[in-house]
Structures are given as structure tokens and as C-alpha cells.
Scaffold this active site. Structure first.
Site, PDB file in Angstrom:
ATOM      1  N   SER A  40      -0.501   4.771   4.717  1.00  0.00           N
ATOM      2  CA  SER A  40      -0.961   3.290   5.186  1.00  0.00           C
ATOM      3  C   SER A  40      -0.270   2.664   5.412  1.00  0.00           C
ATOM      4  O   SER A  40       1.259   1.801   4.616  1.00  0.00           O
ATOM      5  CB  SER A  40      -2.043   3.669   3.772  1.00  0.00           C
ATOM      6  N   LYS A  41      -0.573   0.691   5.652  1.00  0.00           N
ATOM      7  CA  LYS A  41      -0.150  -0.394   5.733  1.00  0.00           C
ATOM      8  C   LYS A  41       0.438  -0.700   4.490  1.00  0.00           C
ATOM      9  O   LYS A  41       1.377  -1.216   4.360  1.00  0.00           O
ATOM     10  CB  LYS A  41      -1.080  -1.082   6.495  1.00  0.00           C
ATOM     11  N   ARG A  42      -0.014  -0.137   3.470  1.00  0.00           N
ATOM     12  CA  ARG A  42      -0.416  -0.935   1.897  1.00  0.00           C
ATOM     13  C   ARG A  42       1.011   0.131   2.029  1.00  0.00           C
ATOM     14  O   ARG A  42       1.902  -0.895   0.654  1.00  0.00           O
ATOM     15  CB  ARG A  42      -1.330  -0.591   1.399  1.00  0.00           C
ATOM     16  N   ASP A  85       3.755  -2.093   2.886  1.00  0.00           N
ATOM     17  CA  ASP A  85       4.049  -3.502   2.289  1.00  0.00           C
ATOM     18  C   ASP A  85       4.238  -3.763   0.797  1.00  0.00           C
ATOM     19  O   ASP A  85       6.185  -3.478   0.118  1.00  0.00           O
ATOM     20  CB  ASP A  85       2.725  -4.069   2.061  1.00  0.00           C
ATOM     21  N   SER A 109       2.750  -8.439   9.292  1.00  0.00           N
ATOM     22  CA  SER A 109       2.889  -7.243   8.708  1.00  0.00           C
ATOM     23  C   SER A 109       4.371  -7.061   9.725  1.00  0.00           C
ATOM     24  O   SER A 109       4.507  -7.089  10.372  1.00  0.00           O
ATOM     25  CB  SER A 109       2.289  -6.546   9.467  1.00  0.00           C
TER      26      SER A 109
END
Length: 500
Positions: free
Chosen positions: A262-264, A267, A285
Site C-alpha cells: 500500500s501507499k502507507r 511512506d 506522494s
């Protein structure tokens, strides 16, 4: 299947394109090119509530940057257009009507409140509410209401949906190119919504109708669509159309533990999961492009997430991938995303770039820092590129070529002894008298002087590097000295003597 190969990538414009979507696009592209087929792109924007401005343009720009642009799409070879589902709205109604006429679908007038009540009731009994054959004839739909009444309610503007009437007591034995034979029990399926009273189809109907009308031969998509396979197969059967062949790709998994990337995760661990940077009011992002990745490296890395050609080879050009690609060699299991391997691929591709191209990129970095130089950037790049994963690292690897050190590494300063200033003053004088100021000649003359005077290499070389670079780092010291030149070398030695 004897029909020509036509495959599609059909993203929804709901935000930036995730790297998993990019891999789906890539595998479709490779399969099309391998089989002299067509790769087309369709924008699936039937869910207008989730539409995000700028997302569509982002998808096109990302595929263009990666070198896997579609053969057909909006504004390009529009043989089967429109390629935006929202512009195909008028097409779907006739197909819904056909399903209702054939008894494969029905109108349902149940309110959201009523369905919510049924869900809660089922939960209180420890069950899951499924709108299917077990309950449909007890609910508010055209299976329980007369045709005249149905027409009257629709005419009065009452909200409705059209649901698929899933057959009962059937075991579907379906084939997937990657997963082999898969069985589904129709009694466990729900009656999915196909069409809403606002005239918009749901994903399921639009997808099937468009794939048929656009003559799609193979559907290559992520495994999250596997639960939809029985419904899609039944829709082809209901329309009496030839179904495409299906291949469901494995998930791209988190670097640590299970679950979809995921994007999380990106990050948290500091790596991009989007091809290009995505800007929002909440923040930006990361994108592969802006983080200094080469598109060829991204493509190569993604291709090997879930696929290999059966050899130990890891580096493939897009042409080689096209020649070797085979859906049968895709693994069923999810592929773990490895950020370090990702960087390794970029390092390999950086080494393959011409020094001229890298120097041009580095020049852009220097310009942004307001640094003008007469140094030969091609030579600088030649000396530092082996240590770099990204062009963006060049400045940290080479700043001392352009700016004399103002501070000196504390640990390395321990190499600065009482006799060091005397020795470096002699080194400065030797350098001052060298006519042929080349790396090899400077090194030869200094080493001859050290040998003749029985001076240990460590006593001179480490302090000299500290004086020139400010730390014990960098490529071959005499290559640096040749590049920065005689006067700059002398100045740096004098400054170090005065400072240290």
C-alpha cells in the site's frame, strides 16, 4: 483461441496509478507485443462519486514515461471508441433490457434502509446477509411484483437497480491461465447489481459489454478480481458470447509480512509506490520518476515481480521481455516487494547509461544549486557513477570537485599528525613543479618521493585526501587532483595546513 490477440488495461481514474496497476499494464503490453496483438486502454469511470480530477491524465503520462503506451485509446486509433466508459452510457441500457427479457436479470426496488436492516438482522443471528436465491423472492423486486406494477413504479421515477439472477445448484468449472481449473458453487454467489436508475451501469456489466464490443481476447488482471470471475463468466453465457481467456495476476506484497503493498508501506519505509509524483492539498506522494529511477529499471523490476523466464537472468530490455514473456510462467503466489532490489536494478541501469547523458543530468542538478563550473563533467561522472544508485546522489558523491572543503571529517582528522604539515608542504611543492599534470604522472612522482625518503604511504595519502576532499571518501585521489587542477590542489593543501 484463434481470434487476434487484443488485451486491455482498464483503470479507474480514482487517484494515482499504483505500482500494482502498472505491472498489470506491463504484463498486458508484453503479452500483446509477444503475440503481434493490440494493447488498448479504456478508462472505467462509471463510478462518478470516486472520480478524481487529474487522475486520467496521470495514467497516460505514467504509461508514456514507462515506454508502454497503448496502441489504442482516447484520441489514438479509436477503432472501438469511445474509450471512456462514461461516454458509452447509451450503449449499456439495451444489454440490461436483453438480460431482463431473457430472465437473467430483474428489477429490485429495495431501499438502502431496508437492506441495511436485513444486514443488521443477519449479523445479530451470527450470519451474513446475501441477496441471492435464498431470499430474493421475499424482497421488493420484479420477481415478486407484476410486470404492470414494475413499469408503473419505473414511470413514476422510483429508484431501482437491476440485479443479475444467479442460477442455482450449478458448479462452475472455470479455467484460468495462471491458476488452472477453479470451481465455484453458484449457490454461494450473490445477485450483483448491474445497472442503476441513474442510467449508469456498474463495473460488472460495463466491463463485460465493453470487453465483448472491443473484441478483447484475453483478460489479464489482478487476483482481487478472481471473486468476480463466476459472474463475468455467467454474463458471457447469458449473452451467448464467446468469453475471453482469463489470467489473474498474483498480488504485490508488502516488504515485511503479508498483505497487499500500500501507499502507507511506501511512506513508512521511504520508497515510492507510484510511477510519478502525486500532489494533493494533504501533501505529495513520492514518484519513481522524481526519485531518480530510470523507466527501464522500473519496468525490469516490475516484470520480475511474479514472473521469470526460467533462467538466472535478471536484466532484460523491454524488447527481451517481449520476446520471452509467457503467461504460463507467472507464479500463483504473491510477490514480495523488495525496495533494496528495486534500487539495485536502478544502479545496474545507471551503469549502462552513457557518461554524456549522465553528465547532462548532473549539469541540471548543478544549475539548480547555482553552480557553474569549467570541470569536465563527463570525467567527474566516470569517477563517481559506480558508487551511485541514482543520478540524484551525484552531488553528495562529488560536491568536493566543485567546492573546497570548509570542514574536515572528525574521525579522519586523527590521521593528522605532528609531522603532517611539513610533509604536505613538501607535497604541495612537488605538485607545483609538475609539468605533465596527469593522474598517473602525479601519482608516480609522489610515490617515488615517498619511497626515496622512506615515508610511509599512510602518512601522506590519508592527510592528502583529507585536505582535498574533507573526508576519507571518493574515487582514486590522483584522478581528483588532475581534475580540480594544480592551483586548486595547492590552495586546498594550504587551507588544510592552516585549519588543522
Amino acid at each position: 483461441m484463434s481470434r487476434p490477440v487484443r488485451v486491455r488495461f482498464a483503470p479507474s481514474p480514482t487517484g494515482p496509478l499504483h505500482i500494482g496497476g502498472v505491472r498489470t499494464a506491463l504484463f498486458n503490453y508484453l503479452f500483446a507485443k509477444k503475440n503481434n496483438g493490440t494493447f488498448y486502454l479504456r478508462i472505467e469511470d462509471t463510478d462518478q462519486n470516486r472520480f478524481v480530477p487529474g487522475a486520467e491524465a496521470y495514467i497516460f503520462e505514467a504509461l508514456e514515461w514507462l515506454g508502454i503506451a497503448p496502441d489504442e485509446t482516447i484520441g489514438k486509433n479509436e477503432k472501438y471508441g469511445p474509450y471512456r466508459q462514461s461516454e458509452r452510457k447509451a450503449i449499456y441500457k439495451q444489454y440490461v433490457d436483453e438480460l431482463i427479457t431473457k430472465g437473467w436479470a430483474y428489477y429490485a426496488f429495495d431501499t438502502p434502509e431496508k437492506l441495511d436492516e436485513l444486514r443488521k438482522q443477519a449479523e445479530s443471528e451470527g450470519k451474513t446477509f446475501i441477496y441471492n436465491h435464498t431470499i430474493r423472492e421475499q424482497l421488493d423486486n420484479s420477481l415478486t411484483v407484476s410486470r404492470e406494477k414494475v413499469e408503473e413504479r419505473i414511470a413514476n421515477g422510483e429508484h431501482f437497480v437491476v440485479r443479475f439472477k444467479t442460477p442455482i445448484n450449478e458448479i462452475l468449472e472455470l479455467k484460468d491461465i495462471i491458476r488452472g481449473e477453479i470451481k465455484f458453487d453458484t449457490n454461494l454467489l450473490d445477485d450483483k447489481v448491474l445497472f442503476k436508475s441513474d442510467g449508469m451501469p456498474t463495473y460488472h456489466l460495463a466491463n463485460i459489454v465493453d470487453d465483448h464490443l472491443m473484441e478483447t481476447s484475453h483478460v489479464i488482471r489482478g487476483e482481487e478480481w478472481l471473486p468476480s470471475l463466476p459472474l463475468h463468466y455467467l454474463l458471457y453465457k447469458a449473452f451467448e458470447w464467446e468469453a475471453p481467456e482469463f489470467a489473474h495476476l498474483p498480488l504485490i506484497l508488502k516488504p515485511i509480512g503479508n498483505g497487499k503493498l500500500s501507499k502507507r508501506d511506501g511512506d513508512k519505509m521511504g520508497f515510492p509506490v507510484f510511477p510519478l509524483e502525486w500532489k494533493t492539498e494533504e501533501g505529495n506522494s513520492m514518484g519513481y520518476r522524481e526519485n531518480g529511477f530510470f523507466p527501464e529499471a522500473v519496468v525490469n523490476f516490475l516484470a520480475l515481480l511474479g514472473w521469470n523466464d526460467g533462467t538466472e537472468q535478471e536484466l532484460f530490455s523491454l524488447e527481451e521481455l517481449t520476446q520471452k514473456f509467457d503467461l504460463g510462467r507467472i507464479h500463483k503466489a504473491g510477490a514480495k516487494f523488495d525496495p533494496e532490489k528495486n534500487k539495485w536494478f536502478n544502479h545496474q541501469y545507471l551503469q549502462k547509461q552513457s557518461n554524456e547523458r549522465l553528465a547532462e543530468s548532473f549539469k541540471g542538478i548543478l544549475n539548480k544549486k547555482g553552480i557553474t563550473t569549467t570541470l569536465d563533467l563527463i570525467k567527474v561522472v566516470t569517477l563517481i557513477k559506480e558508487r551511485a544508485h541514482f543520478v540524484t546522489e551525484f552531488w553528495n558523491l562529488a560536491d568536493y570537485f566543485f567546492i573546497a572543503p570548509t570542514t574536515y571529517d572528525e574521525k579522519a582528522s586523527k590521521n593528522w599528525k605532528e609531522e603532517t604539515p611539513i610533509l604536505l608542504t613538501q607535497v604541495r611543492d612537488i605538485i607545483n613543479n609538475i609539468e605533465d599534470f596527469t593522474s598517473l604522472n602525479i601519482e608516480t612522482l609522489l610515490k617515488e618521493w615517498m619511497t626515496t625518503n622512506e615515508i610511509g604511504m599512510g602518512k601522506v595519502m590519508q592527510p592528502l585526501r583529507l585536505a582535498i576532499v574533507g573526508a576519507l571518501k571518493g574515487p582514486h585521489l590522483f584522478d581528483i587532483i588532475e581534475l580540480i587542477g594544480k592551483e586548486e590542489t595547492k590552495n586546498r593543501i594550504e587551507k588544510a595546513i592552516a585549519t588543522l
